[in-house]
Design a protein around this motif. Structure first.
Motif, short mmCIF file in Angstrom:
data_model
loop_
_atom_site.label_atom_id
_atom_site.label_comp_id
_atom_site.label_asym_id
_atom_site.label_seq_id
_atom_site.Cartn_x
_atom_site.Cartn_y
_atom_site.Cartn_z
N GLY A 334 -5.02 1.15 -4.38
CA GLY A 334 -5.57 2.46 -4.07
C GLY A 334 -4.49 3.51 -4.00
N SER A 335 -4.92 4.78 -3.95
CA SER A 335 -4.00 5.91 -3.89
C SER A 335 -4.51 6.91 -2.86
CB SER A 335 -3.89 6.58 -5.27
OG SER A 335 -3.23 7.83 -5.18
N TYR A 336 -3.61 7.75 -2.40
CA TYR A 336 -3.99 8.85 -1.52
C TYR A 336 -4.90 9.86 -2.23
CZ TYR A 336 -1.67 8.47 3.03
OH TYR A 336 -1.33 8.13 4.32
N ASP A 337 -5.07 9.72 -3.54
CA ASP A 337 -6.00 10.61 -4.24
C ASP A 337 -7.46 10.19 -4.05
OD1 ASP A 337 -6.35 8.40 -5.88
OD2 ASP A 337 -5.50 9.34 -7.68
N ILE A 353 -11.86 2.60 -12.77
CA ILE A 353 -11.47 3.38 -11.60
C ILE A 353 -12.70 3.61 -10.74
CG2 ILE A 353 -10.59 5.60 -10.75
CD1 ILE A 353 -8.95 5.83 -13.29
N HIS A 354 -12.56 3.36 -9.45
CA HIS A 354 -13.63 3.63 -8.48
C HIS A 354 -13.24 4.86 -7.67
CE1 HIS A 354 -16.74 2.86 -5.45
NE2 HIS A 354 -15.81 3.11 -4.53
N ARG A 355 -14.07 5.88 -7.68
CA ARG A 355 -13.80 7.13 -6.96
C ARG A 355 -14.44 7.06 -5.58
NH1 ARG A 355 -13.75 7.77 -12.23
NH2 ARG A 355 -12.27 9.23 -13.18
N ASP A 356 -13.60 6.87 -4.58
CA ASP A 356 -14.08 6.64 -3.22
C ASP A 356 -13.94 7.86 -2.34
OD1 ASP A 356 -15.18 4.37 -1.65
OD2 ASP A 356 -13.50 4.80 -0.32
N GLY A 357 -13.05 8.80 -2.66
CA GLY A 357 -12.77 9.93 -1.78
C GLY A 357 -11.85 9.51 -0.65
N GLY A 358 -11.52 10.44 0.22
CA GLY A 358 -10.67 10.13 1.36
C GLY A 358 -9.25 9.79 0.95
N LYS A 359 -8.62 8.85 1.68
CA LYS A 359 -7.26 8.42 1.41
C LYS A 359 -7.20 6.90 1.53
CE LYS A 359 -4.93 12.60 3.09
NZ LYS A 359 -3.97 13.14 4.07
N TYR A 372 -11.28 -6.13 -2.16
CA TYR A 372 -11.59 -5.36 -0.97
C TYR A 372 -10.47 -4.35 -0.70
CZ TYR A 372 -14.87 -9.20 0.04
OH TYR A 372 -15.87 -10.14 -0.03
N PHE A 373 -10.86 -3.18 -0.19
CA PHE A 373 -9.88 -2.19 0.26
C PHE A 373 -10.49 -1.40 1.41
CE2 PHE A 373 -12.44 0.14 -2.77
CZ PHE A 373 -12.58 1.40 -2.20
N SER A 374 -9.63 -0.81 2.24
CA SER A 374 -10.07 0.07 3.33
C SER A 374 -9.64 1.49 3.05
CB SER A 374 -9.49 -0.41 4.67
OG SER A 374 -10.02 -1.66 5.04
N ASN A 375 -10.39 2.44 3.59
CA ASN A 375 -10.12 3.86 3.39
C ASN A 375 -9.72 4.45 4.73
OD1 ASN A 375 -10.51 6.77 3.03
ND2 ASN A 375 -11.49 6.23 1.09
N PHE A 376 -8.47 4.91 4.82
CA PHE A 376 -7.96 5.42 6.09
C PHE A 376 -8.72 6.66 6.55
CE2 PHE A 376 -4.89 8.33 8.21
CZ PHE A 376 -4.82 7.65 9.40
N ALA A 377 -9.06 7.55 5.64
CA ALA A 377 -9.73 8.80 6.01
C ALA A 377 -11.19 8.56 6.40
CB ALA A 377 -9.66 9.80 4.86
#
Length: 425
Positions: A334-337, A353-359, A372-377
């Motif tokens: 993932g990226s901060y984008d 590419i999966h567009r999740d938003g946030g960071k 699996y991934f987590s989104n900090f924002a």
């Protein structure tokens, strides 16, 4: 022409040069690199999950080890689990840590060992989530521990009465302190246990090889910048990046440098970004993210740059690298984008590419054929089909590093809680 007019014209000229120079920089910012002839080879995955129907499966399941951050010592973050371990999940138990859990636990001896941000270490029964012991080692921590030979190895960013950290060994059975070594700087490098040694980095750039039995120093190496990532091991070499923007390979035996290479992807190619991301080593390559917005792939044998892929913001995320059943070798991160990427491990080309938003700050984990991934924002966790990028799981808790597993249960790390999830069916 008066002196005042001359000064005015000179000032206008300076502005034009600066603006023009900025335009040149913008137009000549270094693009992505692709060297398709760099070595790429297959490597076997490690430690398959035991089949639960077999005789003695309960004992093997209880003793299953996820001993390091990233599961295997090469930090691939890939567990080739049975396809029965798929959502929808039911919650088996939840443990409230009442404090930030920045890193996921490790697993051994039927327990989960996790470190809170405040420097407290917990051992939880993996069947019930109940604490078996607790020990406060320092005042600030941001790492997963490592397990080996009945011991837990834990680094601290700061210790009591000091702005510097320490590394300690605890007995896994009861948390008894076996040894501790004060450090001259802070450390948030998740340790690596191998061959009765412990390897980790620190913020003053020192990489340590300590004896696991007593904490004595075997060797040290001084990098060009802070080493915050976990160190990966493959083919007798240790791999890591630092805050000077360099990537290194050292001989595990004696700490001698095999190769090091720099980067210049930040500030329009004028300086290096920083490597916080933990590298993953697979297929004869080293994959590692940088704050210059790029994911890098280097040849593990000599450090030659194979490819880069640019995102829209920092890549703190530690990549997962896997070839799931019926899939191809792929790098996930993932990226901060706010986007989550799946790239061809050989070429760096986009698979999806999966567009999740946030960071997206923390690392990815592949369990079975789900990444699996987590989104900090957004403070949540998402599971995507590793081949397709389609969402198959969502949980409204998460922050940094998402899940680990023993092949039967998913252990999910939220912002301050830990959850055990199993398939409903």
């Amino acid at each position: 022409m008066t002196g005042r007019k001359k000064l005015l014209l000179a000032a206008v000229g300076i502005v034009v040069v600066l603006v023009g120079g900025g335009a040149v920089f913008a137009l000549t910012r270094p693009g992505d690199v692709s060297n398709p002839n760099v070595e790429f080879r297959a490597e076997p995955t490690e430690t398959p999950v035991p089949d639960t129907p077999a005789q003695g499966a309960k004992d093997r399941l209880r003793n299953f080890q996820w001993a390091h951050y990233g599961y295997s010592k090469d930090r691939r973050k890939y567990l080739p689990a049975n396809t029965a371990l798929r959502p929808p999940y039911r919650r088996v138990w939840a443990w409230d840590g009442r404090g930030l859990l920045e890193f996921s636990p490790v697993m051994a001896e039927g327990r989960l060992f996790i470190v809170k941000n405040n420097g407290a270490v917990y051992a939880l029964d993996k069947k019930t989530g109940k604490p078996r012991w607790r020990r406060r080692l320092g005042t600030l921590a941001a790492a997963s521990p490592a397990y080996g030979n009945g011991r837990i190895f834990v680094p601290m960013l700061t210790r009591r009465g000091s702005k510097n950290g320490l590394i300690a060994a605890l007995r896994a059975k009861d948390g008894k302190l076996l040894w501790q070594r004060p450090l001259p700087s802070r450390s948030e490098s998740s340790p690596l246990f191998d061959g009765d040694r412990v390897y980790f980095g620190s913020e003053n750039g020192t990489v340590y090889a300590l004896r696991a039995g007593d904490g004595g120093v075997e060797w040290t190496y001084k990098a060009g910048g802070a080493v915050k990532c976990a160190i990966a091991l493959a083919d007798g070499k240790l791999y890591f990046g630092d805050y000077s923007g360099r990537v290194y390979a050292l001989r595990e035996r004696n700490g001698k440098e095999v190769w090091s290479t720099g980067t210049s992807g930040a500030s329009f190619g004028l300086r290096s970004g920083q490597f916080y991301s933990t590298p993953a080593v697979a297929y004869g390559r080293v994959f590692i993210g940088n704050t210059d917005h790029r994911m890098y792939s280097f040849a593990s044998s000599n450090g030659k740059l194979a490819w880069t892929h640019t995102t829209g913001n920092y890549v703190y995320s530690s990549p997962a690298v896997a070839q799931v059943p019926n899939g191809k070798p792929t790098v996930y991160f993932g990226s901060y984008d706010g986007k989550f990427y799946a790239l061809d491990a050989r070429s760096g080309r986009v698979r999806w590419i999966h567009r999740d938003g946030g960071k997206i700050s923390g690392g990815a984990t592949v369990v079975g054929d789900i990444v699996y991934f987590s989104n900090f924002a957004k403070r949540d966790t998402t599971g995507l089909g590793a081949r397709t990028g389609r969402e198959v799981f969502h949980f409204d808790r998460g922050a940094f590093n998402p899940v680990i597993s023993d092949g039967r249960t998913i252990f999910l790390t939220g912002h301050s809680s830990l959850y055990a999830l199993r398939p409903r069916r």
